[in-house]
Write a protein that holds these residues in place. Sequence first.
Motif, PDB file in Angstrom:
ATOM      1  N   PHE A  72       0.823  -1.135  -0.042  1.00  0.00           N
ATOM      2  CA  PHE A  72       0.084  -0.149  -0.214  1.00  0.00           C
ATOM      3  C   PHE A  72       0.863   1.067  -0.169  1.00  0.00           C
ATOM      4  O   PHE A  72       0.480   2.159  -0.759  1.00  0.00           O
ATOM      5  N   GLU A  73       1.823   1.326   0.901  1.00  0.00           N
ATOM      6  CA  GLU A  73       2.759   2.567   1.002  1.00  0.00           C
ATOM      7  C   GLU A  73       3.407   2.811  -0.234  1.00  0.00           C
ATOM      8  O   GLU A  73       3.538   4.014  -0.240  1.00  0.00           O
ATOM      9  N   ARG A  74       4.046   1.845  -0.769  1.00  0.00           N
ATOM     10  CA  ARG A  74       4.942   1.818  -1.979  1.00  0.00           C
ATOM     11  C   ARG A  74       3.973   2.424  -3.088  1.00  0.00           C
ATOM     12  O   ARG A  74       4.625   3.013  -3.977  1.00  0.00           O
ATOM     13  N   ALA A  75       2.735   1.877  -3.357  1.00  0.00           N
ATOM     14  CA  ALA A  75       2.044   2.061  -4.677  1.00  0.00           C
ATOM     15  C   ALA A  75       1.159   3.361  -4.385  1.00  0.00           C
ATOM     16  O   ALA A  75       0.569   3.851  -5.364  1.00  0.00           O
ATOM     17  N   LYS A  76       1.090   3.981  -3.249  1.00  0.00           N
ATOM     18  CA  LYS A  76       0.314   5.052  -2.997  1.00  0.00           C
ATOM     19  C   LYS A  76       0.443   6.155  -4.008  1.00  0.00           C
ATOM     20  O   LYS A  76       1.611   6.535  -3.786  1.00  0.00           O
ATOM     21  N   GLY A  77      -0.438   6.608  -4.420  1.00  0.00           N
ATOM     22  CA  GLY A  77      -0.303   7.729  -5.426  1.00  0.00           C
ATOM     23  C   GLY A  77       0.097   7.187  -6.867  1.00  0.00           C
ATOM     24  O   GLY A  77       0.114   8.130  -7.831  1.00  0.00           O
ATOM     25  N   GLN A  78       0.313   5.957  -7.042  1.00  0.00           N
ATOM     26  CA  GLN A  78       0.412   5.312  -8.438  1.00  0.00           C
ATOM     27  C   GLN A  78      -0.361   4.315  -8.783  1.00  0.00           C
ATOM     28  O   GLN A  78      -0.713   4.274 -10.034  1.00  0.00           O
ATOM     29  N   ALA A  79      -1.061   3.765  -7.726  1.00  0.00           N
ATOM     30  CA  ALA A  79      -2.033   2.785  -8.119  1.00  0.00           C
ATOM     31  C   ALA A  79      -3.404   3.162  -8.053  1.00  0.00           C
ATOM     32  O   ALA A  79      -3.793   4.322  -7.294  1.00  0.00           O
ATOM     33  N   ALA A  80      -4.347   2.541  -8.689  1.00  0.00           N
ATOM     34  CA  ALA A  80      -5.735   2.843  -8.752  1.00  0.00           C
ATOM     35  C   ALA A  80      -6.270   2.798  -7.216  1.00  0.00           C
ATOM     36  O   ALA A  80      -5.830   1.830  -6.653  1.00  0.00           O
ATOM     37  N   PRO A  81      -7.424   3.496  -6.934  1.00  0.00           N
ATOM     38  CA  PRO A  81      -7.890   3.388  -5.664  1.00  0.00           C
ATOM     39  C   PRO A  81      -8.384   1.735  -5.270  1.00  0.00           C
ATOM     40  O   PRO A  81      -8.243   1.385  -4.291  1.00  0.00           O
ATOM     41  N   ARG A  82      -8.885   1.256  -6.402  1.00  0.00           N
ATOM     42  CA  ARG A  82      -9.457  -0.194  -6.203  1.00  0.00           C
ATOM     43  C   ARG A  82      -8.394  -1.111  -5.835  1.00  0.00           C
ATOM     44  O   ARG A  82      -8.323  -2.236  -5.268  1.00  0.00           O
ATOM     45  N   VAL A  83      -7.100  -0.817  -6.679  1.00  0.00           N
ATOM     46  CA  VAL A  83      -6.132  -1.851  -6.269  1.00  0.00           C
ATOM     47  C   VAL A  83      -5.684  -1.585  -4.844  1.00  0.00           C
ATOM     48  O   VAL A  83      -5.190  -2.566  -4.201  1.00  0.00           O
ATOM     49  N   LEU A  84      -5.501  -0.443  -4.399  1.00  0.00           N
ATOM     50  CA  LEU A  84      -5.107   0.002  -2.910  1.00  0.00           C
ATOM     51  C   LEU A  84      -6.195  -0.574  -2.074  1.00  0.00           C
ATOM     52  O   LEU A  84      -5.582  -0.811  -0.884  1.00  0.00           O
TER      53      LEU A  84
END
Length: 344
Positions: A169-181
Amino acid sequence: MNRRDFLTGSGFAVSAFSTPVTRWLVTPADDAADMAGGKKVGRADLEELRDAADEARRWDSKYGGGNWKANSVTVCLQERAAPLLRGSFTDEVGRDLFSVTSELSRLAGWTAFDVGQHDVAQRHFIQALRLARAGGDVELGCYVLTTMAMQSLLRGFASEAVDMAQGAFERAKGQAAPRVLAFTKLIEARAHARERDARAASRALAASEDLLGQAEASSGSEPAWIDFYHHARLSADAAEVFRDLKNPKAALAWNQQAAAMPSGVFTRSVGMRLAIVGTAHLQARQLDQGLELGNRSVDILARVQSSRAKDYVREFNTALGPWRREPAVRDFIHRTRTELGIAA
């Protein structure tokens, strides 16, 4: 690890995830993906691999990871994807090639995981994470790492699963779509529940629900591989979270929010959900309701090749402990032994 090499070896060990996970968390995307090798790789090759991944997902959901069609993803990896990785391609094509091969490797790991081949699954997941990094696909890497967290969780390493889900979550925050997070937070909630941490589980579950709300309100693009995660799936998993927390009232309330899924499409998921909700009824001392759902679960899971699904029936059988002398319970235990091969 060479990104074009397929892993060998055996034995599941959660510690084997440490180095690849750390490397992905530090650098989740390679700088370049072009290659000068053999045959030129084009868009038609990528479409073939995407079609194979889509088909494998459908067959896995319907018949389980042990089905020959779902299992054919491994053959596709070895005979189609691997030779392409040794070809020639531009940076743009290369990134897409590594990403779709990562998804195929994740699917191969998932089917192996589903039938209890945990060492094979682990190697495929590690490979998938490296391929996602080679493709510069942080979003897919996040999803792969979350899948690795789920495997760790169901192998009894809940604390490590929490760390992996939070890291994804922390690494992809801001880069992944909300559904992925949102999916990372769901798996974190499930891991907290296995640790009997009700407060942390509820907090992660609420975060997942908030992110799903953002996803529903957003018009942004999302990867096809996350389209299964909607509020109905969250509600079904929330029932499992509260079953693990021994809170049957909350588990049954969440199940009321989970929309019915067609058993002809999501056969394994429907069968597992019936076993989970049946177990919650048993926790609430409601034997008749529990047995009814347990029998329906066996009806469905008898058509599925999935050792993971059988684990949910085993948990149901364990919850039947206080009623072992009841004739209906003895009949059910006999049925799971003869139809699913589950030892008493």
